[in-house]
Design a protein around this motif. Sequence first.
Motif, PDB file in Angstrom:
ATOM      1  N   ASN A 152      55.123  80.363 126.068  1.00 27.84           N
ATOM      2  CA  ASN A 152      56.510  80.276 126.104  1.00 27.84           C
ATOM      3  C   ASN A 152      56.910  79.107 125.583  1.00 27.84           C
ATOM      4  N   ARG A 153      57.899  79.265 123.974  1.00 34.53           N
ATOM      5  CA  ARG A 153      58.033  78.408 123.299  1.00 34.53           C
ATOM      6  C   ARG A 153      58.898  77.111 123.848  1.00 34.53           C
ATOM      7  N   GLU A 154      59.687  77.601 124.857  1.00 30.32           N
ATOM      8  CA  GLU A 154      60.755  76.427 125.629  1.00 30.32           C
ATOM      9  C   GLU A 154      59.691  75.567 126.275  1.00 30.32           C
ATOM     10  N   HIS A 155      58.780  76.063 126.792  1.00 30.26           N
ATOM     11  CA  HIS A 155      57.625  75.180 127.603  1.00 30.26           C
ATOM     12  C   HIS A 155      56.871  74.286 126.595  1.00 30.26           C
ATOM     13  N   LEU A 156      56.415  74.881 125.524  1.00 28.69           N
ATOM     14  CA  LEU A 156      55.791  74.161 124.455  1.00 28.69           C
ATOM     15  C   LEU A 156      56.443  73.025 123.876  1.00 28.69           C
ATOM     16  N   GLU A 157      57.905  73.115 123.956  1.00 28.61           N
ATOM     17  CA  GLU A 157      58.657  72.159 123.295  1.00 28.61           C
ATOM     18  C   GLU A 157      59.050  71.093 124.239  1.00 28.61           C
ATOM     19  N   GLN A 158      59.113  71.422 125.529  1.00 24.98           N
ATOM     20  CA  GLN A 158      59.262  70.512 126.557  1.00 24.98           C
ATOM     21  C   GLN A 158      57.912  69.545 126.847  1.00 24.98           C
ATOM     22  N   ALA A 159      56.750  70.382 126.572  1.00 29.03           N
ATOM     23  CA  ALA A 159      55.299  69.471 126.728  1.00 29.03           C
ATOM     24  C   ALA A 159      55.443  68.588 125.426  1.00 29.03           C
ATOM     25  N   ARG A 160      55.901  69.045 124.202  1.00 30.78           N
ATOM     26  CA  ARG A 160      55.774  68.121 122.955  1.00 30.78           C
ATOM     27  C   ARG A 160      56.371  66.802 123.400  1.00 30.78           C
ATOM     28  N   TYR A 161      57.338  66.560 124.303  1.00 29.36           N
ATOM     29  CA  TYR A 161      58.086  65.348 124.329  1.00 29.36           C
ATOM     30  C   TYR A 161      57.701  64.848 125.711  1.00 29.36           C
ATOM     31  N   ASP A 162      57.012  65.418 126.681  1.00 27.16           N
ATOM     32  CA  ASP A 162      57.162  65.031 128.017  1.00 27.16           C
ATOM     33  C   ASP A 162      55.647  65.026 128.503  1.00 27.16           C
ATOM     34  N   PHE A 163      54.738  65.539 127.764  1.00 24.21           N
ATOM     35  CA  PHE A 163      53.124  65.278 127.969  1.00 24.21           C
ATOM     36  C   PHE A 163      52.718  64.170 127.330  1.00 24.21           C
ATOM     37  N   HIS A 164      52.695  63.066 128.072  1.00 25.08           N
ATOM     38  CA  HIS A 164      52.500  61.723 127.401  1.00 25.08           C
ATOM     39  C   HIS A 164      50.894  61.518 127.162  1.00 25.08           C
ATOM     40  N   VAL A 165      50.653  61.833 125.969  1.00 23.51           N
ATOM     41  CA  VAL A 165      49.080  61.784 125.389  1.00 23.51           C
ATOM     42  C   VAL A 165      49.364  61.606 123.873  1.00 23.51           C
ATOM     43  N   GLY A 166      48.361  60.773 123.266  1.00 22.34           N
ATOM     44  CA  GLY A 166      48.227  60.597 121.939  1.00 22.34           C
ATOM     45  C   GLY A 166      47.931  61.738 121.057  1.00 22.34           C
ATOM     46  N   ASN A 167      47.264  62.533 121.515  1.00 26.29           N
ATOM     47  CA  ASN A 167      46.825  63.848 121.026  1.00 26.29           C
ATOM     48  C   ASN A 167      46.971  65.172 121.648  1.00 26.29           C
ATOM     49  N   LEU A 168      48.013  65.906 121.403  1.00 28.33           N
ATOM     50  CA  LEU A 168      48.431  66.990 122.181  1.00 28.33           C
ATOM     51  C   LEU A 168      48.155  68.267 121.456  1.00 28.33           C
ATOM     52  N   TYR A 169      47.529  69.323 122.020  1.00 27.05           N
ATOM     53  CA  TYR A 169      47.207  70.593 121.334  1.00 27.05           C
ATOM     54  C   TYR A 169      47.940  71.728 122.055  1.00 27.05           C
ATOM     55  N   PHE A 170      48.237  72.556 121.357  1.00 27.80           N
ATOM     56  CA  PHE A 170      48.933  73.953 121.847  1.00 27.80           C
ATOM     57  C   PHE A 170      48.020  74.878 121.553  1.00 27.80           C
ATOM     58  N   ASN A 171      47.854  75.773 122.619  1.00 27.25           N
ATOM     59  CA  ASN A 171      46.914  76.892 122.573  1.00 27.25           C
ATOM     60  C   ASN A 171      45.478  76.726 122.024  1.00 27.25           C
ATOM     61  N   ARG A 172      44.842  75.740 122.325  1.00 30.25           N
ATOM     62  CA  ARG A 172      43.598  75.422 122.066  1.00 30.25           C
ATOM     63  C   ARG A 172      42.845  74.323 122.914  1.00 30.25           C
ATOM     64  N   GLY A 173      41.773  73.978 122.716  1.00 30.32           N
ATOM     65  CA  GLY A 173      40.990  73.128 123.667  1.00 30.32           C
ATOM     66  C   GLY A 173      41.474  71.627 123.166  1.00 30.32           C
ATOM     67  N   CYS A 174      41.173  70.660 124.031  1.00 30.11           N
ATOM     68  CA  CYS A 174      41.781  69.235 124.199  1.00 30.11           C
ATOM     69  C   CYS A 174      40.639  68.297 123.364  1.00 30.11           C
ATOM     70  N   THR A 175      39.575  68.727 122.615  1.00 29.13           N
ATOM     71  CA  THR A 175      38.623  67.942 121.793  1.00 29.13           C
ATOM     72  C   THR A 175      38.699  68.401 120.524  1.00 29.13           C
ATOM     73  N   ALA A 176      37.530  67.870 119.841  1.00 28.94           N
ATOM     74  CA  ALA A 176      37.480  68.201 118.392  1.00 28.94           C
ATOM     75  C   ALA A 176      38.552  67.743 117.419  1.00 28.94           C
ATOM     76  N   ALA A 177      39.189  66.862 117.433  1.00 25.19           N
ATOM     77  CA  ALA A 177      40.134  66.169 116.621  1.00 25.19           C
ATOM     78  C   ALA A 177      39.270  65.847 115.273  1.00 25.19           C
ATOM     79  N   ILE A 178      40.043  66.527 113.902  1.00 26.22           N
ATOM     80  CA  ILE A 178      39.397  66.451 112.807  1.00 26.22           C
ATOM     81  C   ILE A 178      39.938  65.313 112.036  1.00 26.22           C
ATOM     82  N   VAL A 179      39.411  64.426 111.295  1.00 27.17           N
ATOM     83  CA  VAL A 179      39.763  63.205 110.342  1.00 27.17           C
ATOM     84  C   VAL A 179      40.813  63.930 109.395  1.00 27.17           C
ATOM     85  N   GLY A 180      41.855  63.050 109.189  1.00 23.26           N
ATOM     86  CA  GLY A 180      42.918  63.434 108.322  1.00 23.26           C
ATOM     87  C   GLY A 180      43.780  64.737 108.711  1.00 23.26           C
ATOM     88  N   TYR A 181      43.470  65.278 109.723  1.00 27.23           N
ATOM     89  CA  TYR A 181      44.207  66.523 110.377  1.00 27.23           C
ATOM     90  C   TYR A 181      44.753  66.335 111.610  1.00 27.23           C
TER      91      TYR A 181
END
Length: 515
Positions: free
Chosen positions: A452-481
Amino acid sequence: MVLPFKHEPFTDFTDEKNRREFEAALKKVEGELGKDYPIVINGKKIYTDDKLISINPGNSEQVIGSVSKAAIEHVDQAFESALEAFKTWRKIPAEARADILFRAAAIVRRRKHEFSAWLVYDAGKPWGQADGDTAEGIDFLEYYGRQMLEIAKGKPLNDRENEHNSYYYQPMGPGVTIPPWNFAFAIVCGTAVAPIVAGNPVLLKPSENTPVIAYKLVEVLEEAGLPKGVLNFVPGDPAEIGNYLVDHKETRFINFTGSRQTGTRVIERASIVREGQRHLKRVVAEMGGKDTIIVDNDADLDLAADAIVNSAFGFSGQKCSACSRAVIHKDVYDEVLEKAVALTKEITVGNPAEGNVYMGAVVNKKQFEKIKDYIEIGKKEGELVYGGETDDSKGYFVQPTIFKDVAPDARIMQEEIFGPVVAFTKAENFDELLEIANNTEYGLTGAVISNNREHLEQARYDFHVGNLYFNRGCTAAIVGYQPFGGFKMSGTDSKAGGPDYLQHFLEAKVVSETY
């Protein structure tokens, strides 16, 4: 010419050639276990009778190495060395400092399996997790070197008639790096070389759980040409030297990764101006998380289950970014839970030094007992659906554990466990999914599984975390990405592996000349 930054690829262990090469690296490292490692101050190796003993978490009888412990007098000597080195290191051109990082990256890349094998033994990392850890360390070396080349150009300012203005960055002076044990090469590497390439000498106090792999980084940087005194290796007991490193009047900055409790204490102590101190100390702190994956009612449910399981149980949940909370829309709650349990049943647990398992042991006896206690708490706060078994007869093994029907304010939904435990709860609608996701004191990572694109955009601003991921897991940040760092009690949001990170270790200066 320096090529653009490119992420270091991961090793495919389904390839038989790669498997054989990694097994050979494990055998090589096994033959080097049990050695003594020194303190290093101004390039001088110092051995003490008092040692940190590194143990293989998967085999508590196997000693990985003995590392000399630094005392207060060694810290004073290290600061003297760092202050002397700063006189020249600060004036070395940025290109020359960056070249040392690039040479170090090349050394580690050539010996990648060897460093990953040390992580298997020293930190208990499964093969894929160890390989990712080493790759991330290479990425930090390559990325921060390139960032320093850009920062060295300064920033443009306006000039008036008969006036020239310049804006540039200069190093601060000696600082302290205190990395964790869970990314025992990557974070040790990144938190040490970032201030170093910026022109600052560093006192590195590695985790007492994984000091051997940290010493391997010291060897690499020495081989790459880092001058004596720029990196001083001071392993020790946090109770003996931790406060002294933070409090020291010559400490310009503290680069810390660890628990919320320790991080807030570092910030508090660093705020006190000590006798003889002529500067304000900077603190860069990453302090953990209580990370949530939320699943919407129109999500890809197979993707959701896979994201939850891999984010919760990768490296036994011993990541500040690990998913320990799955908040699921009521319409798909039972199906996502069923799929997650089915995937979890396929997880292999064992000693990664003996084979390519998915999960190894947790790091030490203290963590093992802490996780056991939380499992017992979870049995009272929800229903145990899978796992819960523990075994410390040989290593510190905890089975992947899932609880369901847990209240959003329960302890296992609020407190950082740092182990393979995930709690499921349900919500009525997307607003409630977000409300639960935001109800902890942490704000590090999170993920939204939704079409749901409307829900994703709502989360973009209202989910209060420094690293937010859509449709994937919440680990495995990549340097520079995906530069990494969180909000709230997760730290100072300093975004490691990002374009702003080096500026934490630099001072901006303006020079205005009138003709």
